[in-house]
Structure formats: structure tokens, C-alpha cells
Design an enzyme around this catalytic site. Structure first.
Site, PDB file in Angstrom:
ATOM      1  N   SER A  36      -8.650   4.541   2.700  1.00 49.64           N
ATOM      2  CA  SER A  36      -8.126   3.205   2.941  1.00 49.64           C
ATOM      3  C   SER A  36      -7.355   3.098   4.248  1.00 49.64           C
ATOM      4  O   SER A  36      -7.326   2.029   4.856  1.00 49.64           O
ATOM      5  CB  SER A  36      -7.270   2.733   1.763  1.00 49.64           C
ATOM      6  OG  SER A  36      -6.261   3.663   1.483  1.00 49.64           O
ATOM      7  N   HIS A  58      -1.546   2.869   4.574  1.00 52.67           N
ATOM      8  CA  HIS A  58      -2.157   1.599   4.984  1.00 52.67           C
ATOM      9  C   HIS A  58      -1.550   1.115   6.297  1.00 52.67           C
ATOM     10  O   HIS A  58      -2.259   0.676   7.206  1.00 52.67           O
ATOM     11  CB  HIS A  58      -1.949   0.546   3.905  1.00 52.67           C
ATOM     12  CG  HIS A  58      -2.800   0.739   2.706  1.00 52.67           C
ATOM     13  ND1 HIS A  58      -2.848  -0.181   1.689  1.00 52.67           N
ATOM     14  CD2 HIS A  58      -3.639   1.724   2.335  1.00 52.67           C
ATOM     15  CE1 HIS A  58      -3.675   0.229   0.751  1.00 52.67           C
ATOM     16  NE2 HIS A  58      -4.171   1.397   1.124  1.00 52.67           N
TER      17      HIS A  58
END
Length: 176
Positions: free
Chosen positions: A94, A138
């Protein structure tokens, strides 16, 4: 578990023989849904980014995003661990996917295209909380992707009175 050898832990920079975790953790996933979600969004955003950037620049963005994701994850989660106790390991792509999304935002912004929907998607992923969500990963991936896209991403400029469209990135090397 075999995955424990490649998971990114807050001590990855200081523990002996742990630097390989920066390269292995993006390719490990917690479960099939985690893998599917990352691959789905990588296909959605990555296909478009590769169209604009080309394969080599796309790879540059993706790998740079994963590296920044790992570094900021280790730093941020190390700070949290010192205050809250041990945190779970981090796995998944991610950070690279967030970097691809951020690079797409930089490209669209640079060329005067709307970015509202992409920003909403980025914000949702940056502010999602949970014990299993590595927010620092992230954030790091997003910053890495935006930085690589800003410095090495295509910057199309009109030359010769609008007759020639030229790619003039801020840093042209190694894409001369």
C-alpha cells in the site's frame, strides 16, 4: 511463520541483518483480501500513471514510494512504540500504491487537470485508522511518490510557439 523473516518491524534499521525487510515487506500481505485490494488499486491508478510516465519512470515512482514508505514507517512506528509499547509488523504494497496515487496527483496538477477525486481517495487512505493500518507507511509512500513525480516525472512544455510538445522534467537523468 515464514513471513516473520520479511515483515517490516520498527527496529529494521537497528537490528542486525534486517535491512532486507525494506525490500521484502511490500511483497508480503496479511491475507488474500489485503493482496487483492492492493493489486486492484495498483491496476486502477498504475495503468494510468504508466501511460503518462512510461514503464521506467513508473518503476522509479513505485520503488521510490516503497522505500520512502518503509523508512517513514520505521521512524514513525519506532516513535509510537517507545510511547505505546510494541506494535505489529507491517506488510503490504500500500505504500507503493499510495505513491502511485500521489504521483498521479502531481502529474495532473502540473498539467492543469482536475485532482479533486484523487485527493479525496488519498485523504481517505491517509486518515484511515486501525491497529492493522500502517498510516506512517501510507504517508511515506505518498510523500515518496509525490517527490519522485515532481522531480523526475514528465513535464510537458510547449516550445516553438506551441508547435512542439517537449518533455522537460526538473531532473532529466537517467531519462535523457
Amino acid at each position: 511463520r515464514w513471513t516473520s523473516v520479511g515483515e517490516l518491524t520498527p527496529d529494521a534499521l537497528s537490528a542486525p541483518r534486517s535491512l532486507h525487510r525494506f525490500a521484502t515487506s511490500p511483497f508480503l500481505h496479511a491475507d488474500l483480501y489485503h493482496l487483492w485490494a492492493n493489486m486492484y488499486w495498483l491496476l486502477r491508478f498504475g495503468d494510468l500513471l504508466e501511460f503518462f510516465f512510461g514503464a521506467s519512470r513508473f518503476l522509479h515512482v513505485y520503488l521510490g514510494s516503497m522505500l520512502c514508505s518503509g523508512l517513514i514507517s520505521v521512524a514513525g512506528r519506532g516513535l509510537l512504540a517507545s510511547r505505546q509499547g510494541p506494535l505489529p509488523s507491517s506488510v503490504g504494497a500500500s505504500g507503493g500504491v499510495m505513491g502511485v496515487l500521489a504521483a498521479l496527483i502531481v502529474f495532473m496538477w502540473r498539467h492543469g487537470r482536475p485532482t479533486d477525486e484523487l485527493f479525496i481517495c488519498l485523504a481517505i487512505n491517509l486518515f484511515t485508522r486501525g491497529r492493522r493500518v500502517d498510516v506512517f507507511g501510507h504517508l511515506g509512500g505518498s510523500l515518496g511518490g509525490a517527490l519522485v513525480a515532481f522531480l523526475w516525472g514528465p513535464r510537458y512544455v510547449l516550445r516553438l510557439g506551441g508547435l512542439v510538445l517537449e518533455d522537460a522534467p526538473v531532473i532529466a537523468w537517467p531519462y535523457l
